[in-house]
Motif scaffolding. Structure first.
Motif, short mmCIF file in Angstrom:
data_model
loop_
_atom_site.label_atom_id
_atom_site.label_comp_id
_atom_site.label_asym_id
_atom_site.label_seq_id
_atom_site.Cartn_x
_atom_site.Cartn_y
_atom_site.Cartn_z
N PHE A 21 -5.53 8.34 -0.77
CA PHE A 21 -6.63 7.50 -1.24
C PHE A 21 -6.11 6.13 -1.68
O PHE A 21 -6.69 5.09 -1.32
CB PHE A 21 -7.35 8.19 -2.41
CG PHE A 21 -8.49 7.40 -2.97
CD1 PHE A 21 -9.76 7.51 -2.44
CD2 PHE A 21 -8.29 6.53 -4.04
CE1 PHE A 21 -10.82 6.77 -2.95
CE2 PHE A 21 -9.33 5.78 -4.57
CZ PHE A 21 -10.60 5.90 -4.01
N VAL A 22 -5.02 6.11 -2.45
CA VAL A 22 -4.47 4.84 -2.93
C VAL A 22 -3.97 3.99 -1.78
O VAL A 22 -4.23 2.78 -1.70
CB VAL A 22 -3.34 5.11 -3.95
CG1 VAL A 22 -2.56 3.83 -4.25
CG2 VAL A 22 -3.91 5.68 -5.24
N ALA B 36 0.83 -1.21 0.00
CA ALA B 36 0.00 0.00 0.00
C ALA B 36 0.86 1.27 0.00
O ALA B 36 0.62 2.20 -0.78
CB ALA B 36 -0.93 -0.01 1.21
N ALA B 37 1.87 1.31 0.88
CA ALA B 37 2.74 2.48 0.96
C ALA B 37 3.56 2.65 -0.32
O ALA B 37 3.77 3.77 -0.79
CB ALA B 37 3.64 2.37 2.18
N SER B 38 4.01 1.53 -0.89
CA SER B 38 4.79 1.60 -2.13
C SER B 38 3.95 2.13 -3.27
O SER B 38 4.41 2.96 -4.08
CB SER B 38 5.35 0.21 -2.48
OG SER B 38 6.23 -0.25 -1.48
N ALA B 39 2.69 1.68 -3.36
CA ALA B 39 1.80 2.17 -4.41
C ALA B 39 1.54 3.66 -4.24
O ALA B 39 1.53 4.43 -5.22
CB ALA B 39 0.49 1.40 -4.37
N VAL C 19 -10.44 9.50 4.12
CA VAL C 19 -11.89 9.39 4.36
C VAL C 19 -12.62 8.96 3.09
O VAL C 19 -13.57 8.16 3.14
CB VAL C 19 -12.44 10.71 4.91
CG1 VAL C 19 -13.96 10.69 4.97
CG2 VAL C 19 -11.86 10.99 6.30
N ALA C 20 -12.19 9.47 1.94
CA ALA C 20 -12.83 9.09 0.68
C ALA C 20 -12.69 7.60 0.42
O ALA C 20 -13.66 6.92 0.02
CB ALA C 20 -12.23 9.89 -0.47
N ALA C 21 -11.49 7.05 0.65
CA ALA C 21 -11.28 5.61 0.43
C ALA C 21 -12.07 4.79 1.45
O ALA C 21 -12.67 3.76 1.10
CB ALA C 21 -9.80 5.29 0.52
N MET C 22 -12.08 5.22 2.70
CA MET C 22 -12.84 4.50 3.73
C MET C 22 -14.33 4.49 3.41
O MET C 22 -15.02 3.48 3.60
CB MET C 22 -12.60 5.14 5.11
CG MET C 22 -11.23 4.86 5.69
SD MET C 22 -11.06 5.63 7.32
CE MET C 22 -9.52 4.89 7.87
#
Length: 259
Positions: A177-178, A150-153, A246-249
């Protein structure tokens, strides 16, 4: 040292402005910008150097006997780079020791170019650092691996958007978001011992720690206006990151550590 002519004074004023501009662009705190710029001007032969800083500009006035000259430079943010700051310190010391005249100083400054790490190395190391935080917080290897991806992306997207000169606020929101979207797979599929740690750890790369530290240092040193502007920018980056999270959640209906 030879007497400073009007032509030489103009050249020294440009050098001092360029020194301050490069320092401010690459993340030096305001007290360092003013101190090094003044030292360079005095070392090159002027009698007095006065510096005024704003959030995106530097104003330099140099004095030689009864004559003064003022010049202004706009400072665009080029990203934090302590290597450039250190090299300018070295040039300042060399000028103070008489090893550099204005012509040599100009040549050295023009030759200064930021040296950046390879993007793939930065992506890998950022991913590993966030995964390490996850392990320190009590996550197992599964959660740490999800955090790594996730952090790498997120870092890959951040570098790509920065390369194409996107607005930093949009860049931070998109990267958050990613990171949250990828790490949300852990609680969705109940992976690992503490799946929500992946969501919390994967966005740590977006914490604007250096700008916040510089903001406090500037205000403590008396540069209140510049400190406030840096604090506001760091706060806006934090707000953008929060909006992306918040958008991703909300999209995946996984609220994690916010519940």
């Amino acid at each position: 040292m030879q007497p400073v002519t009007v032509k030489t004074e103009r050249e020294i004023a440009r050098i001092v402005a360029q020194v301050g501009q490069r320092l401010l662009q690459h993340g030096a705190e305001s007290a360092v910008v003013v101190d090094v710029s003044q030292r360079v001007g005095l070392a090159l032969g002027v009698d007095e150097v006065n510096i005024a800083l704003t959030a995106n500009a530097i104003v330099v006035t140099v004095h030689v006997e009864d004559h003064c000259l003022t010049t202004t430079r706009r400072c665009r943010d080029h990203g934090i780079n302590m290597a450039i700051v250190t090299r300018i310190h070295h040039l300042c010391i060399m000028a103070e020791k008489g090893l550099l005249d204005p012509a040599a100083m100009t040549k050295r400054l023009l030759a200064l170019q930021p040296q950046r790490y390879p993007p793939l190395l930065m992506i890998l190391m950022i991913g590993l650092s966030c995964a390490a935080f996850c392990l320190l917080a009590g996550g197992d290897l599964t959660v740490a691996l999800i955090t790594l991806f996730a952090a790498s992306a997120a870092m890959a997207l951040r570098l790509m958007m920065a390369h194409h000169h996107f607005n930093p606020l949009l860049t931070f929101a998109a990267a958050a978001f990613v990171a949250t979207a990828v790490s949300a797979s852990a609680p969705l599929f109940e992976l690992g011992n503490q799946p929500f740690l992946a969501m919390a750890s994967s966005v740590l790369l977006l914490v604007p720690g250096f700008p916040l530290i510089n903001a406090v240092a500037d205000m403590v040193s008396g540069f209140v206006n510049l400190g406030i502007s840096r604090w506001v920018m760091a706060s806006l980056l934090t707000l953008s990151t929060s909006l992306g999270i918040v958008a991703a959640m909300n999209l995946f209906n996984v609220w994690g550590w916010l519940t």
